[in-house]
Enzyme design. Structure first.
Site, PDB file in Angstrom:
ATOM      1  N   GLU A 251       5.719   6.388   9.509  1.00 21.35           N
ATOM      2  CA  GLU A 251       4.362   6.688   9.966  1.00 21.35           C
ATOM      3  C   GLU A 251       4.096   8.121   9.564  1.00 21.35           C
ATOM      4  O   GLU A 251       4.681   9.052  10.130  1.00 21.35           O
ATOM      5  CB  GLU A 251       4.250   6.477  11.480  1.00 21.35           C
ATOM      6  CG  GLU A 251       2.816   6.311  11.939  1.00 21.35           C
ATOM      7  CD  GLU A 251       2.101   7.633  12.124  1.00 21.35           C
ATOM      8  OE1 GLU A 251       1.280   7.977  11.239  1.00 21.35           O
ATOM      9  OE2 GLU A 251       2.355   8.325  13.107  1.00 21.35           O
ATOM     10  N   CYS A 285      -1.812  13.200  13.559  1.00 19.47           N
ATOM     11  CA  CYS A 285      -1.938  12.481  12.288  1.00 19.47           C
ATOM     12  C   CYS A 285      -3.274  11.761  12.187  1.00 19.47           C
ATOM     13  O   CYS A 285      -3.787  11.549  11.088  1.00 19.47           O
ATOM     14  CB  CYS A 285      -0.780  11.506  12.117  1.00 19.47           C
ATOM     15  SG  CYS A 285      -0.671  10.243  13.415  1.00 19.47           S
TER      16      CYS A 285
END
Length: 484
Positions: A251, A285
Site C-alpha cells: 500500500e 497517503c
C-alpha cells in the site's frame, strides 16, 4: 502501572518478552524536539531469531480453536477502549497528531480488533464440483509468518490493520514500525496483545533501520510481507520478495484528486477540500493532493478554500487547540517548503499559506498550477492544495488519470454526473460527495498503478486472501484404481 509505562519497554524490543537492545533511539516530540523516551532497536540477527521462534509458535496457534483466537482479538479491542486516552496522548506527542485525529485513530484500532475477532469463524473455503467420484473442496490455511512494515503517519492503525487479521487467521507476525513512531506504532500494539493474552512467540516488535526491514523480507520463515509506505521503498520490497517467491502486499503513495462538478455547493466543497488536504498536516497517503474544479466555480472555490486555510491554526497539539500540528521532522518540513517555492518559481500563485510556522507549515493553496510543477506532479505529504480548472467530464477524467498514482478520488456534486466520471477513471477508491481520506475496518483498502498492488487490507474477503493460502483437498470413499 499504565499500559505504556516506560519501565517495561525503554531501551528494549519485544521478542518472547521485552529484551534489552544492543542499540537504542530517542523518542522525539516533533512539535518541540523534547525527548519522550528511548526505544530499543533490533538487529538483523534479532530478526533471524524472532522469525525462527515465530515459525515454531505459529503451528500451535493455527491449531488453536477459532473462538480462543477470537477472544484474544476481543480482549485487545477492550484494552484499546480502556486505554484510549493514554494511547491518544502518545499519538499527539510522538506523531504530531491533533487530538481529534488521535482519538479517531484509536477508535479505528479498536474497531479493527473487533472486526478481526470475526475472522476465525469466517468461512474458510468452498465445495467444488468434480468430474470424479469424490468430494472436492478448498480450504484456507494460514501462511505461517507475516512481516509487517508500517509508516509514521497513522502509526497505530497502519500497523494494526495487518497485525490483527494476520493473528486472527492463525499466523505469527514480525512488526517493524517506523522508528520515528515506534511507541504509538509498535509498543502500543505489542503491549495490548501482551495484556490480551496472546501466547508468547507470536508477535515480535522489531524497530530498526533499513537493514532490519531487509531482514524481515528475506527471513526464510516469512511467507508474506505487508508494507505500507513510499512507492520507492515498496518497489524495492516487491522486487526482493518476487525473487524470493514471497507475496508482498504493498500500500503505497498517492496524489489524489478531488473533483468539484458544476453546480456543486461551493461552501461544502471547500470544507471537504480543506479537510482532505489539511488533515494531519497532509501526511496521509489519501490526502487530497489535486483540486480539479469546474471553470464555472474555480475562482469562487479557490477563494473559499483560501479562507478556510487562513483560518486554520497551526501549533503544538499537546499544549493548544490547533487544527494542524507539526510535520514529522525538519527534513519533511523543508521538503514541503521547497516544493511550494519551486512551484511558485515555475509560475504558480500563492492564494494562502506558503510559510513555515515553527515545526509546522501553514495550510497552503496554489493556483495557476500546471502538470509539470512539483506541487501538482509529486506526492507532497504536506498541507498543500493545488487548484486547477476543467471544462468537460472527459477532460476531468484525463487530468485525474494523468498521474502515476491511483489510490483515492473524491467527486463532489450531482450524483449521476459523478457516477459517469467514476466509470472513466482508474482508482482504488472513489468517494462520491466525499473527500479522498476515508477508511473503515471492514472496507477493502488499496490502490492501483504506483499506489500499490490493490486492495490487500480491510474486510473479511481481502484479509483472508492476504493472510492465508488456498489448499485443494479431495476425498474418495475408497482408494482409487489406477492403470499402473
Amino acid at each position: 502501572m499504565t499500559l505504556l509505562d516506560d519501565e517495561v519497554w525503554a531501551g528494549r524490543y519485544h521478542s518472547d518478552g521485552w529484551r534489552d537492545a544492543a542499540a537504542s533511539r530517542p523518542v522525539v516530540e516533533p512539535a518541540t524536539g523534547d525527548r519522550l523516551g528511548t526505544v530499543g532497536l533490533a538487529t538483523p540477527g534479532d530478526v533471524a531469531r524472532a522469525a525462527a521462534r515465530a515459525a515454531g509458535a505459529q503451528r500451535a496457534w493455527a491449531a488453536t480453536p477459532p473462538q480462543e483466537r477470537a477472544a484474544v482479538l476481543r480482549r485487545a479491542g477492550e484494552l484499546f477502549t480502556a486505554h484510549a486516552d493514554e494511547i491518544a496522548d502518545w499519538l499527539v506527542r510522538e506523531a504530531g497528531s491533533v487530538r481529534a485525529k488521535a482519538d479517531s485513530e484509536v477508535r479505528l484500532a479498536l474497531g479493527e480488533c473487533f472486526a478481526c475477532a470475526a475472522l476465525p469463524a469466517h468461512p474458510q473455503g468452498e465445495v467444488l464440483a468434480s468430474e470424479e467420484a469424490r468430494w472436492s473442496l478448498t480450504r484456507r490455511r494460514p501462511v505461517g509468518v507475516v512481516s509487517v512494515i508500517s509508516p509514521f503517519n497513522f502509526p497505530l492503525i497502519l500497523g494494526l490493520r495487518s497485525v490483527a487479521p494476520a493473528l486472527a487467521l492463525g499466523n505469527a507476525v514480525l512488526l517493524k514500525p517506523d522508528p520515528r513512531t515506534a511507541v504509538s506504532g509498535g509498543v502500543v500494539i505489542a503491549r495490548v496483545f501482551e495484556e490480551a493474552g496472546l501466547p508468547a512467540g507470536l508477535l515480535h516488535l522489531l524497530p530498526g533501520d533499513g537493514t532490519v526491514g531487509q531482514a524481515l523480507v528475506e527471513a526464510p520463515e516469512v511467507r508474506v510481507v505487508s508494507f505500507t509506505g513510499s512507492t520507492d521503498v515498496g518497489r524495492a520490497i516487491g522486487e526482493r520478495a518476487g525473487r524470493l517467491l514471497k507475496r508482498a502486499h504493498l500500500e503505497l503513495g498517492g496524489n489524489n484528486a478531488l473533483v468539484v462538478l458544476p453546480g456543486a455547493d461551493v461552501a461544502k466543497a471547500a470544507a471537504a477540500g480543506a479537510f482532505g488536504s489539511y488533515l494531519h498536516q497532509g501526511q496521509i497517503c489519501m490526502t487530497t493532493g489535486r483540486h480539479l474544479v469546474h471553470e464555472s466555480l474555480r475562482e469562487e472555490y479557490t477563494a473559499a478554500l483560501a479562507a478556510k486555510a487562513d483560518a486554520l491554526k497551526v501549533g503544538d497539539p499537546a499544549r493548544e487547540d490547533v487544527a494542524l500540528g507539526p510535520l514529522i521532522d525538519r527534513g519533511q518540513l523543508e521538503r514541503v517548503h521547497r516544493i511550494v517555492t519551486d512551484s511558485v518559481a515555475a509560475g504558480a500563485t500563492l492564494a494562502a499559506g506558503g510559510e513555515i510556522a515553527g515545526a509546522g507549515y501553514r495550510p497552503t493553496v496554489l493556483t495557476g498550477v500546471t502538470p509539470g510543477m512539483p506541487a501538482w506532479r509529486e506526492e507532497v505529504f504536506g498541507p498543500v492544495a493545488p487548484v486547477t480548472g476543467f471544462t468537460t467530464l472527459e477532460e476531468a477524467a484525463r487530468i485525474v488519470d494523468d498521474c502515476e498514482y491511483g489510490l483515492s478520488v473524491g467527486i463532489l456534486g450531482d450524483v449521476g454526473t459523478a457516477m459517469r466520471l467514476a466509470d472513466l477513471i482508474e482508482s482504488g477508491k472513489v468517494h462520491i460527495n466525499g473527500q479522498t481520506v476515508d477508511d473503515e475496518p471492514h472496507a477493502p483498502f488499496g490502490g492501483v498503478k504506483a499506489s500499490g498492488t490493490g486492495a490487500r487490507f480491510g474486510g473479511a474477503t481481502a484479509n483472508v486472501e492476504a493472510f492465508t493460502e488456498t489448499q485443494w483437498v479431495t476425498v474418495r470413499p475408497d482408494i482409487a484404481d489406477y492403470p499402473f
